[in-house]
Design a protein around this motif. Structure first.
Motif, short mmCIF file in Angstrom:
data_model
loop_
_atom_site.label_atom_id
_atom_site.label_comp_id
_atom_site.label_asym_id
_atom_site.label_seq_id
_atom_site.Cartn_x
_atom_site.Cartn_y
_atom_site.Cartn_z
N ILE A 1 8.70 12.14 0.01
CA ILE A 1 8.74 10.94 -0.84
C ILE A 1 8.96 9.70 0.03
O ILE A 1 8.31 8.67 -0.16
N SER A 2 9.86 9.80 0.99
CA SER A 2 10.12 8.69 1.89
C SER A 2 8.89 8.35 2.72
O SER A 2 8.55 7.17 2.88
N TYR A 3 8.22 9.36 3.23
CA TYR A 3 7.02 9.14 4.05
C TYR A 3 5.92 8.46 3.24
O TYR A 3 5.34 7.47 3.68
N TRP A 4 5.64 8.99 2.06
CA TRP A 4 4.55 8.44 1.26
C TRP A 4 4.90 7.08 0.67
O TRP A 4 4.00 6.25 0.46
N SER A 5 6.16 6.81 0.41
CA SER A 5 6.51 5.49 -0.11
C SER A 5 6.36 4.42 0.97
O SER A 5 6.08 3.25 0.66
N ARG A 6 6.51 4.80 2.26
CA ARG A 6 6.27 3.84 3.34
C ARG A 6 4.78 3.59 3.52
O ARG A 6 4.39 2.57 4.10
N ARG A 7 3.93 4.47 3.06
CA ARG A 7 2.49 4.35 3.21
C ARG A 7 1.83 3.59 2.07
O ARG A 7 0.65 3.26 2.16
N ILE A 8 2.54 3.32 0.99
CA ILE A 8 1.97 2.63 -0.16
C ILE A 8 1.41 1.25 0.20
O ILE A 8 0.31 0.90 -0.26
N PRO A 9 2.07 0.43 1.01
CA PRO A 9 1.49 -0.89 1.33
C PRO A 9 0.14 -0.80 2.03
O PRO A 9 -0.67 -1.73 1.93
#
Length: 74
Positions: free
Chosen positions: A63-71
């Motif tokens: 979740i942390s990894y993919w939330s950093r990739r959202i931008p």
């Protein structure tokens, strides 16, 4: 910045394994485990807590990894 993710993963795994071990102490395995199998029951208890802790830790790390990739999607 390169060494940040592995340290976070190790700390996360250890934290969630500890939390799952603590949570598993609330069940009463005496009704399921045969008598005179104390060591095997403890080993099973530890392996289950490692499995649950690892899975929960991986969930939060993903979740942390993919939330950093959202931008980067925009």
């Amino acid at each position: 910045m390169i060494g940040y993710n592995p340290i976070l993963a190790i700390v996360s795994h250890i934290f969630f394994i500890g939390i799952s071990f603590y949570a598993l102490q609330s069940i009463m395995p005496e009704k399921i485990i045969r008598k005179n199998r104390i060591f095997q029951a403890q080993l099973l208890f530890i392996l289950i807590s490692i499995s649950i802790g690892w899975a929960v830790s991986n969930f939060f790390l993903e979740i942390s990894y993919w939330s950093r990739r959202i931008p980067f999607l925009i």
